[in-house]
Design an enzyme around this catalytic site. Structure first.
Site, short mmCIF file in Angstrom:
data_model
loop_
_atom_site.label_atom_id
_atom_site.label_comp_id
_atom_site.label_asym_id
_atom_site.label_seq_id
_atom_site.Cartn_x
_atom_site.Cartn_y
_atom_site.Cartn_z
N CYS A 79 21.33 4.33 2.04
CA CYS A 79 20.37 5.41 2.45
C CYS A 79 21.12 6.84 1.73
O CYS A 79 22.27 7.38 1.88
CB CYS A 79 20.47 5.98 4.01
SG CYS A 79 19.70 7.52 4.59
N CYS A 127 15.69 4.82 8.25
CA CYS A 127 17.36 4.30 8.66
C CYS A 127 17.42 4.62 9.98
O CYS A 127 17.13 5.68 10.61
CB CYS A 127 18.08 5.52 7.71
SG CYS A 127 19.77 5.49 7.70
N CYS A 150 8.69 -1.36 0.79
CA CYS A 150 8.19 -0.68 -0.52
C CYS A 150 9.10 0.90 -0.06
O CYS A 150 8.60 1.93 0.76
CB CYS A 150 6.90 -0.50 -0.31
SG CYS A 150 6.22 0.39 -2.08
#
Length: 170
Positions: A79, A127, A150
């Site tokens: 992330c 996340c 995606c």
């Protein structure tokens, strides 16, 4: 058919063609530990503007604009906000969409919810640690999962396998 009936019909139809999302807006904590709580102004000060807009305003980057779409090395995608590992490169594939795509995520790394921004429901994922918006999941990916995560490239950072993963942001 009036507007209310149309929306009801579309909602019923979506149950047959779209994946089921985890309900609720809160992101559960699991192996990632305690969720990271920061204000939007704190995130805006820490991140480049395009990354902030995707991660915390749920914007979408232009297709084909991310260098990570062409990333083929062995490693981990983390992330861009909190550095939590989200995807292993072994699950990345070329989807032809113009965004980095994966057929699975690392255990406990993402949470989902339903997004109605395009009128019909889609499953978005974030996340699990910081709640940063990553992208949408679709049922048109390769086996073994049949899913396509995606991802917005600006929401990720790539770490080659030979390099140490960055410390989780606090």
């Amino acid at each position: 058919m009036d507007r209310r009936q149309s929306l009801k019909w579309l909602g019923g139809l979506s149950a047959f063609i779209l994946p089921v999302a985890t309900p609720g807006a809160a992101w559960a904590s699991d192996s990632a530990g305690t969720p990271l709580q920061k204000s939007k102004s704190e995130w805006a000060a820490l991140l480049p503007k395009p990354a902030y807009r995707v991660l915390f305003e749920e914007d979408t980057e232009r297709a084909g604009s991310s260098p990570l779409n062409q990333e083929k090395r062995d490693g981990t995608f983390v992330c861009a906000a909190c550095s939590l590992p989200l995807f292993d490169s072994s699950t990345k594939y070329e989807s032809g969409t113009g965004w980095p795509s994966f057929w699975d995520y690392l255990p406990g790394a993402v949470a989902t919810r339903t997004d109605f921004k395009l009128i019909y429901p889609r499953t978005e994922y974030h996340c699990v640690r910081c709640g940063g918006h990553q992208g949408h999941v679709f049922k048109d990916g390769p086996q073994p999962t049949g899913k396509r995560y995606c991802n917005n490239g600006v929401a990720l950072q790539f770490v080659p396998r030979a390099e140490k993963l960055p410390a989780l942001r606090t």
